[in-house]
Design an enzyme around this catalytic site. Structure first.
Site, PDB file in Angstrom:
ATOM      1  CG  ASP A 284      -1.812  -7.719  -5.444  1.00 23.15           C
ATOM      2  OD1 ASP A 284      -2.446  -7.773  -4.378  1.00 23.15           O
ATOM      3  OD2 ASP A 284      -1.013  -8.599  -5.813  1.00 23.15           O
TER       4      ASP A 284
ATOM      5  CD  GLU B  34      -1.286  -5.597  -1.213  1.00 20.96           C
ATOM      6  OE1 GLU B  34      -1.863  -6.364  -0.433  1.00 20.96           O
ATOM      7  OE2 GLU B  34      -0.806  -5.972  -2.300  1.00 20.96           O
TER       8      GLU B  34
END
Length: 538
Positions: A201, A270
């Site tokens: 993330d 990401e």
């Protein structure tokens, strides 16, 4: 394909655990619920699952604010149940990737609770602390994605701490080698447990500019993308200094070296930066992340020219790196609604988009419910859970509309997700799209997607081939995939009106090879509304 590189060309099915399947009647999905549905996922024809955070958390951002990296939050289950999930998934031939949120923690994490107490404790330098300006204001102009200033005052230290997201998500100080090692140790905890990889993330947010320089202003014409429009001040800046710093690449080297000690594992980053495609290419070079994805296809632009230019732009920068593409995830409006024509979502379009996603060069992240063609749910303000949506209502309604419970049973009060009222409503508009309905309808989005994914598994040209676009006019999109002398022409009609296509120059000897789509008639074909054709080219 080499099993050690299973991720190359893989279809990764994203599970948002709160909303997938509730096994214990508390209205929240959990790990046992996922275990119960693994057969369904395997039958879908995907290669791996990615499970959004299930770690201990106060749930201010629904698990992306972690208070213990090495344990399961009781609302989702326990470590033994995770072990059962891994065992069953592996028996079914599914790889398991889990989220890792490395750039920040919860403000309830033991590290932060200690760090905030004083300027001289063992964790004092584990977060990004800064003195105020002489007038008491924050040290610079950095802004939070979730609205407002990215600095929060802490009276115990008489300093500000940085939070790129919620105030309850303080940023770790990765300039401190101890923080880097602690992050790697947490990653290795899950590698030892048997996970096959990680979705990282906000991986480009780990480091900040040491000099804390102000971000420069961004012209109004450039303030767009992923919800960062003029109603969010985050769009008012070029974010050159609060993320994507050069030191991050050294940490990624160390992260990759750790994964290389566990053969067959992979890292998916990401990436959201001022030039996400360039960062994506940089972060996926040899010795760095295995693959990366950004938000270019999570916007409102669905024209053929935009899709082509985005892929070509990345291909020109990528070199030997490897991309991953997504049309939806847990942070954006569902693609069936976002890319609908004339405001009318279409099952035919949803099927076509799933095929298109699987034909573009790279790996695929398919968000739960995309195989059903789920639309964005309309959640009234009084039922909103997402702090992002609550802050920006009514201009931006947040992310709850794509996070509603998975519909398993059409005629069940809560769509088969739970036996009690779910944390977000099981909306009536999703029930006709439920799994039990679509499993028995040969032309449903589910059956079409399932047939395509199973066929795709045996197509090296799609898993590893090159890509070259054809010169077609809107609303047609076409490209060749080529691998070891085999060529496949992929044609898509992105509109709700039939479109003729001449094959004379494109592929005069083309032969239909894929499930679904349309038939070739001589040197031409007629693509129906949202139709597609996958043609072998001699």
């Amino acid at each position: 394909m080499n099993n050690m590189e299973w991720w190359r060309g893989a279809v990764i099915y994203q599970i948002y655990p709160r909303s997938f399947a509730d096994s214990n009647a508390d209205g929240i999905g959990d790990l046992p619920g996922i275990i119960d549905k693994l057969d369904y996922i395997a039958e879908l024809g995907v290669d791996a699952i990615w499970i959004s955070p299930f770690f201990k958390s106060p749930m201010a951002d629904f698990g992306y604010d972690i208070s213990d990296y090495r344990d399961v939050d009781p609302m989702f289950g326990n470590l033994n149940e995770l072990d059962r999930l891994l065992e069953k998934a592996h028996k079914l031939g599914l790889k398991v990737m889990i989220d890792q949120v490395l750039s920040h923690t919860s403000d309830q994490h033991a590290w932060f609770l200690q760090s905030r107490e004083s300027r001289d404790n063992p964790k004092a330098d584990w977060y990004v602390w800064a003195d105020p300006r002489p007038d008491g204001t924050p040290p610079n102009n950095w802004l939070s994605i979730f609205g407002g200033c990215a600095w929060q005052w802490e009276p115990r230290r008489c300093q500000y701490y940085l939070h790129n997201f919620l105030t309850s998500q303080p940023d770790l100080n990765f300039h401190n080698p101890e923080v880097q090692q602690a992050a790697l140790d947490n990653v290795e905890f899950w590698l030892k447990r048997g996970v096959d990889g990680f979705r990282l993330d906000a991986i480009n947010f780990c480091f900040h500019d040491k000099l804390l320089r102000d971000n420069p202003p961004k012209p109004e014409a450039e303030r767009s993308g992923r919800g960062f429009s003029n109603d969010n001040p985050y769009a008012f800046q070029y974010h050159w200094y609060n993320n994507t710093q050069p030191e991050n690449l050294d940490f990624i080297d160390d992260l990759r070296a750790l994964l290389d000690k566990y053969p067959g594992t992979a890292a998916l980053g990401e990436i959201s930066s001022e030039d996400s495609l360039a960062t994506m290419a940089e972060y996926t070079q040899p010795g760095k992340l295995h693959l990366g994805y950004s938000f270019e296809f999570l916007t409102d632009d669905s024209d053929a020219a935009y899709i082509r230019s985005t892929v070509e732009d990345l291909e020109n920068k990528l070199g030997s790196g490897w991309p991953c593409w997504a049309f939806s995830n847990h942070d954006v409006k569902r693609v069936a609604t976002r890319w609908s024509r004339n405001g009318e979502p279409s099952a035919t379009q949803a099927s076509m988009l799933n095929v298109l996603l699987g034909c573009i060069r790279g790996s695929v992240c398919m968000y739960q419910g995309e195989e059903l063609g789920l639309t964005e749910a309309d959640i009234p303000f009084e039922l909103l859970q997402d702090p992002y949506g609550i802050t920006f209502w009514p201009n931006f309604k947040g992310r709850d509309g794509c996070r509603t419970p998975m519909p398993w049973l059409k005629d069940d009060e809560f769509a088969g997700f739970s036996t009690v009222t779910p944390w977000l409503p099981a909306v009536d508009s999703h029930k006709p799209l439920a799994v039990d309905v679509q499993q028995n309808a040969e032309l449903s989005v589910l059956k079409t997607t399932q047939a395509f994914l199973h066929w795709r598994k045996n197509q090296p040209v799609l898993l590893a081939g090159s890509i070259r676009f054809a010169d077609l006019s809107e609303p047609l999109l076409g490209f060749w995939r080529e691998y070891e002398g085999k060529r496949l022409l992929c044609l898509f009609n992105l509109s709700g009106e039939a479109q003729p296509v001449s094959l004379e120059a494109l592929a005069p000897s083309a032969v239909q090879v894929a499930p679904g789509g349309v038939e070739v008639s001589g040197n031409s074909l007629n693509l129906p509304p949202f139709g597609y054709a996958l043609l072998a080219v001699e």
